[in-house]
Design a protein around this motif. Structure first.
Motif, PDB file in Angstrom:
ATOM      1  N   LEU A   1       0.835  -1.214   0.000  1.00 59.11           N
ATOM      2  CA  LEU A   1       0.000   0.000   0.000  1.00 59.11           C
ATOM      3  C   LEU A   1       0.865   1.257   0.000  1.00 59.11           C
ATOM      4  O   LEU A   1       0.603   2.210  -0.733  1.00 59.11           O
TER       5      LEU A   1
ATOM      6  N   THR B   1       1.918   6.697  -6.965  1.00 58.93           N
ATOM      7  CA  THR B   1       0.816   7.397  -7.654  1.00 58.93           C
ATOM      8  C   THR B   1       0.637   8.835  -7.175  1.00 58.93           C
ATOM      9  O   THR B   1      -0.045   9.617  -7.831  1.00 58.93           O
ATOM     10  N   THR B   2       1.219   9.191  -6.030  1.00 62.99           N
ATOM     11  CA  THR B   2       1.011  10.561  -5.539  1.00 62.99           C
ATOM     12  C   THR B   2       2.309  11.352  -5.347  1.00 62.99           C
ATOM     13  O   THR B   2       2.367  12.516  -5.681  1.00 62.99           O
TER      14      THR B   2
ATOM     15  N   THR C   1      -4.469   7.789 -17.002  1.00 56.83           N
ATOM     16  CA  THR C   1      -5.690   8.064 -16.238  1.00 56.83           C
ATOM     17  C   THR C   1      -5.304   8.724 -14.917  1.00 56.83           C
ATOM     18  O   THR C   1      -4.153   8.634 -14.491  1.00 56.83           O
TER      19      THR C   1
ATOM     20  N   ILE D   1      -7.465   2.288  -1.273  1.00 57.18           N
ATOM     21  CA  ILE D   1      -6.260   3.030  -1.668  1.00 57.18           C
ATOM     22  C   ILE D   1      -6.494   4.539  -1.718  1.00 57.18           C
ATOM     23  O   ILE D   1      -5.648   5.327  -1.285  1.00 57.18           O
TER      24      ILE D   1
ATOM     25  N   PHE E   1      -4.763  -7.180  -8.101  1.00 54.28           N
ATOM     26  CA  PHE E   1      -6.151  -6.710  -8.067  1.00 54.28           C
ATOM     27  C   PHE E   1      -6.210  -5.205  -7.762  1.00 54.28           C
ATOM     28  O   PHE E   1      -6.930  -4.447  -8.417  1.00 54.28           O
ATOM     29  N   LEU E   2      -5.440  -4.778  -6.756  1.00 54.32           N
ATOM     30  CA  LEU E   2      -5.433  -3.353  -6.379  1.00 54.32           C
ATOM     31  C   LEU E   2      -4.947  -2.489  -7.545  1.00 54.32           C
ATOM     32  O   LEU E   2      -5.553  -1.475  -7.875  1.00 54.32           O
TER      33      LEU E   2
ATOM     34  N   ALA F   1     -11.530  -1.943  -3.473  1.00 54.21           N
ATOM     35  CA  ALA F   1     -10.098  -1.735  -3.715  1.00 54.21           C
ATOM     36  C   ALA F   1      -9.785  -0.247  -3.836  1.00 54.21           C
ATOM     37  O   ALA F   1      -8.830   0.246  -3.225  1.00 54.21           O
ATOM     38  N   VAL F   2     -10.597   0.467  -4.617  1.00 53.02           N
ATOM     39  CA  VAL F   2     -10.360   1.909  -4.775  1.00 53.02           C
ATOM     40  C   VAL F   2     -10.596   2.623  -3.446  1.00 53.02           C
ATOM     41  O   VAL F   2      -9.838   3.520  -3.061  1.00 53.02           O
TER      42      VAL F   2
ATOM     43  N   TYR G   1     -15.796  -4.326 -18.971  1.00 50.08           N
ATOM     44  CA  TYR G   1     -15.019  -3.925 -17.802  1.00 50.08           C
ATOM     45  C   TYR G   1     -15.774  -4.275 -16.526  1.00 50.08           C
ATOM     46  O   TYR G   1     -16.908  -3.900 -16.341  1.00 50.08           O
TER      47      TYR G   1
ATOM     48  N   ASN H   1      -7.315  -2.022 -10.380  1.00 49.46           N
ATOM     49  CA  ASN H   1      -8.429  -1.128 -10.093  1.00 49.46           C
ATOM     50  C   ASN H   1      -8.050   0.341 -10.112  1.00 49.46           C
ATOM     51  O   ASN H   1      -8.912   1.204 -10.247  1.00 49.46           O
ATOM     52  N   ILE H   2      -6.781   0.667  -9.946  1.00 50.58           N
ATOM     53  CA  ILE H   2      -6.417   2.094  -9.995  1.00 50.58           C
ATOM     54  C   ILE H   2      -5.755   2.464 -11.315  1.00 50.58           C
ATOM     55  O   ILE H   2      -5.505   3.627 -11.567  1.00 50.58           O
TER      56      ILE H   2
ATOM     57  N   LYS I   1     -12.496   7.569 -11.796  1.00 51.39           N
ATOM     58  CA  LYS I   1     -11.315   7.478 -12.647  1.00 51.39           C
ATOM     59  C   LYS I   1     -11.565   8.275 -13.925  1.00 51.39           C
ATOM     60  O   LYS I   1     -12.617   8.140 -14.537  1.00 51.39           O
TER      61      LYS I   1
ATOM     62  N   GLY J   1     -14.103  -4.225  -6.747  1.00 49.19           N
ATOM     63  CA  GLY J   1     -13.303  -3.159  -7.358  1.00 49.19           C
ATOM     64  C   GLY J   1     -13.477  -1.859  -6.615  1.00 49.19           C
ATOM     65  O   GLY J   1     -12.517  -1.123  -6.373  1.00 49.19           O
TER      66      GLY J   1
ATOM     67  N   PHE K   1      -8.813  -4.751 -17.146  1.00 52.39           N
ATOM     68  CA  PHE K   1      -8.756  -5.451 -15.860  1.00 52.39           C
ATOM     69  C   PHE K   1      -8.056  -6.803 -16.042  1.00 52.39           C
ATOM     70  O   PHE K   1      -8.357  -7.545 -16.962  1.00 52.39           O
TER      71      PHE K   1
ATOM     72  N   ILE L   1      -6.191  13.079  -7.105  1.00 47.44           N
ATOM     73  CA  ILE L   1      -5.541  12.498  -5.919  1.00 47.44           C
ATOM     74  C   ILE L   1      -4.548  11.394  -6.264  1.00 47.44           C
ATOM     75  O   ILE L   1      -3.798  10.952  -5.408  1.00 47.44           O
ATOM     76  N   GLY L   2      -4.539  10.956  -7.490  1.00 46.40           N
ATOM     77  CA  GLY L   2      -3.571   9.915  -7.854  1.00 46.40           C
ATOM     78  C   GLY L   2      -3.452   9.783  -9.356  1.00 46.40           C
ATOM     79  O   GLY L   2      -4.402  10.056 -10.086  1.00 46.40           O
ATOM     80  N   LYS L   3      -2.254   9.395  -9.785  1.00 45.57           N
ATOM     81  CA  LYS L   3      -2.043   9.205 -11.223  1.00 45.57           C
ATOM     82  C   LYS L   3      -1.859   7.734 -11.533  1.00 45.57           C
ATOM     83  O   LYS L   3      -1.562   6.943 -10.642  1.00 45.57           O
ATOM     84  N   ASP L   4      -2.016   7.397 -12.794  1.00 47.10           N
ATOM     85  CA  ASP L   4      -1.904   6.002 -13.215  1.00 47.10           C
ATOM     86  C   ASP L   4      -0.494   5.482 -12.926  1.00 47.10           C
ATOM     87  O   ASP L   4       0.485   6.133 -13.258  1.00 47.10           O
ATOM     88  N   PRO L   5      -0.392   4.302 -12.292  1.00 45.40           N
ATOM     89  CA  PRO L   5       0.947   3.793 -11.977  1.00 45.40           C
ATOM     90  C   PRO L   5       1.740   3.339 -13.201  1.00 45.40           C
ATOM     91  O   PRO L   5       2.941   3.171 -13.120  1.00 45.40           O
TER      92      PRO L   5
ATOM     93  N   PHE M   1      -0.665   3.762 -19.713  1.00 51.41           N
ATOM     94  CA  PHE M   1      -2.043   4.269 -19.685  1.00 51.41           C
ATOM     95  C   PHE M   1      -2.071   5.643 -19.032  1.00 51.41           C
ATOM     96  O   PHE M   1      -1.256   5.923 -18.157  1.00 51.41           O
TER      97      PHE M   1
ATOM     98  N   SER N   1     -14.213  -4.213 -13.257  1.00 51.82           N
ATOM     99  CA  SER N   1     -13.482  -3.931 -12.020  1.00 51.82           C
ATOM    100  C   SER N   1     -14.279  -3.098 -11.026  1.00 51.82           C
ATOM    101  O   SER N   1     -13.961  -3.081  -9.859  1.00 51.82           O
ATOM    102  N   TYR N   2     -15.282  -2.374 -11.518  1.00 58.37           N
ATOM    103  CA  TYR N   2     -16.002  -1.536 -10.575  1.00 58.37           C
ATOM    104  C   TYR N   2     -17.268  -2.180 -10.045  1.00 58.37           C
ATOM    105  O   TYR N   2     -18.183  -1.518  -9.624  1.00 58.37           O
TER     106      TYR N   2
ATOM    107  N   TYR O   1      -2.410  -6.230 -14.656  1.00 58.49           N
ATOM    108  CA  TYR O   1      -1.416  -6.277 -13.580  1.00 58.49           C
ATOM    109  C   TYR O   1      -1.392  -7.658 -12.927  1.00 58.49           C
ATOM    110  O   TYR O   1      -0.329  -8.154 -12.556  1.00 58.49           O
TER     111      TYR O   1
END
Lengths: 171, 276
Positions: A11, A18-19, B132, B44, A59-60, B40-41, B30, A63-64, B168, B37, A69, B122-126, B130, B32-33, A72
């Motif tokens: 986490l 990401t931040t 998002t 995080i 999974f985490l 999970a969001v 899709y 989702n971000i 997202k 899902g 899907f 609050i967050g960017k795509d890892p 992609f 995941s939501y 990862y």
């Protein structure tokens, strides 16, 4: 108990990448921080513990992220499996091979992403910048990957000692 | 009958095949939501929000108190004023052109008359593959899938997934994004698509149009997602191949996606006014 530590580390790494990292220009092309964690789990931890963590982290991240899907999950699963297979005939735990394990992991993850994009997207064009990004990520992984593995190993050792102490006191 | 090695190879191939099939299925539908899902969001996103706020707070302290106090404040004010004038300028130019063409036929409504909701990134795509971002507004704030996301400089993207408090946003520089757009001066129409390099390609523009570098590209409003007349970017390259009916146009976006911090979600007024 080790699961708790793994989840906390995972986490923390997700939040950082990401931040915090997007605000620091030097880390603009840094690799996925969960890659060294998955590599660490496959080399140093039991299969069951690693598998559970790989599924949770995959999974985490799915989702971000904006990818399809399962991407990862796929990447971490095959990375975990690949490294476990590699350690059956390579002694990757030694200090000489350590920098290359994470680098190969980063390369493998990017190849899976590329493969998925090629498979799922029509008219995909691979820009030169993406190739550069992958090269820079691999170089970052060569130089910083072993430190992450050592840090995870150190954290787990401390955690194990601490939990053993607590349980010993209770008993 | 079969050796252990053979069984293993067959097993790995079978897992690969299942993996590829599942990826293709998930890419089309899709999932995941669904509830897991969202969980999970929800796990995080609060950490991301806290971390983003802390970073912005520390950065603000640095810029406003330790660094150049007055210069930074003045700079902020000027940047805001510039953004506002830029947006006004684009809107006025669009209105003027539309009025001159269609004055007697149509009652052109000012763009961006729809209600908007401000949100923080609050967050960017890892992944660099992609493009998002996660924002801190979700279903509880009235955000719905497909809503347009804009900033004063132009279009940023659209909502692709919504959980209760977070959403997202698929940025227009993502290869999966598409925006119906036109060149402001000669109304050449096409589709703005993102590419991996962070640039935009303006596809399906007929070669009969003479497009010059530097021309402004705005949203056409025909995709039903983005309001008409919002700035997308400016033409940075034009290539007319010897064969084919389309020309290849590259567009540089006005929005700096690396510095995206606050965005506006264009709410659907019809749905917002609907009695519950």
């Amino acid at each position: 108990m080790a699961h708790c530590l793994n989840i906390c580390i995972g986490l923390f790494l997700i939040v950082v990448q990401t931040t915090v990292m997007p605000h620091i220009p030097v880390f603009e092309r840094f690799y996925d921080l969960l890659t060294p964690l998955v590599v660490y789990l496959s080399i140093f931890r039991p299969v069951r513990e690693g598998t559970v963590m790989v599924l949770i982290f995959g999974f985490l991240m799915d989702n971000i992220s904006g990818g399809p899907f399962g991407l990862y999950l796929t990447a971490y699963f095959w990375l975990f499996l690949g490294v476990r297979w590699a350690i059956t005939f390579l002694h990757v735990g030694d200090s000489f091979l350590l920098p290359f394990v994470v680098a190969v992991g980063v390369l493998m993850e990017n190849m899976i992403f590329l493969g998925a994009n090629v498979m799922l997207e029509q008219n995909l064009q691979i820009a030169q910048t993406m190739v550069n990004t992958v090269v820079v990520q691999v170089l970052w992984a060569v130089f910083t990957g072993p430190f992450f593995l050592m840090l995870f190993n150190y954290s787990h050792r401390r955690w194990d000692r601490w939990t053993q102490k607590i349980f010993a006191q209770k008993n | 009958m079969f050796s252990k090695k053979m069984v293993m190879i067959v097993g790995v191939i079978a897992i690969m095949a299942v993996n590829i099939i599942l990826l293709s299925v998930f890419n089309r539908r899709y999932i995941s939501y669904y509830r897991p899902g969202r969980i999970a969001v929800s796990v995080i996103a609060p950490f991301q929000k806290a971390s983003s706020k802390s970073i912005l707070f520390l950065r603000d302290i640095w810029y406003h108190y330790f660094f150049l106090v007055h210069a930074a404040e003045e700079n902020d004010a000027l940047k805001k004023a510039l953004d506002k004038s830029f947006e006004k300028n684009v809107r006025y130019r669009e209105i003027t052109l539309s009025n001159s063409r269609l004055r007697s036929l149509l009652n052109f409504e000012k763009t961006m008359t729809d209600p908007v909701l401000s949100a923080e990134v609050i967050g960017k795509d890892p992944s660099p593959w992609f493009k998002t971002v996660l924002i801190d507004k979700g279903k509880h704030d009235g955000v719905e899938r497909g809503m347009a996301v804009v900033v004063p400089k132009g279009i940023a993207g659209q909502i692709t997934e919504v959980s209760s408090h977070y959403s997202k946003v698929l940025l227009i520089i993502d290869p999966n994004s598409a925006v119906d757009a036109l060149v402001q001066s000669d109304r050449a129409r096409g589709i703005i698509k993102g590419d991996a390099a962070g640039e935009l390609s303006f596809k399906y523009v007929l070669r009969k149009h003479d497009i010059a570098i530097g021309e402004l590209v705005v949203s056409s409003g025909l995709d039903g997602v983005f309001p008409k007349g919002l700035a997308v970017g400016q033409v940075s390259g034009v290539f007319k191949p010897k064969a084919g009916i389309f020309q290849e146009v590259t567009v540089t976006p006005y929005v700096d996606f690396e510095k995206l911090e606050e965005v506006l979600v264009v709410l659907n007024p019809k749905k917002q006014n609907k009695p519950s």
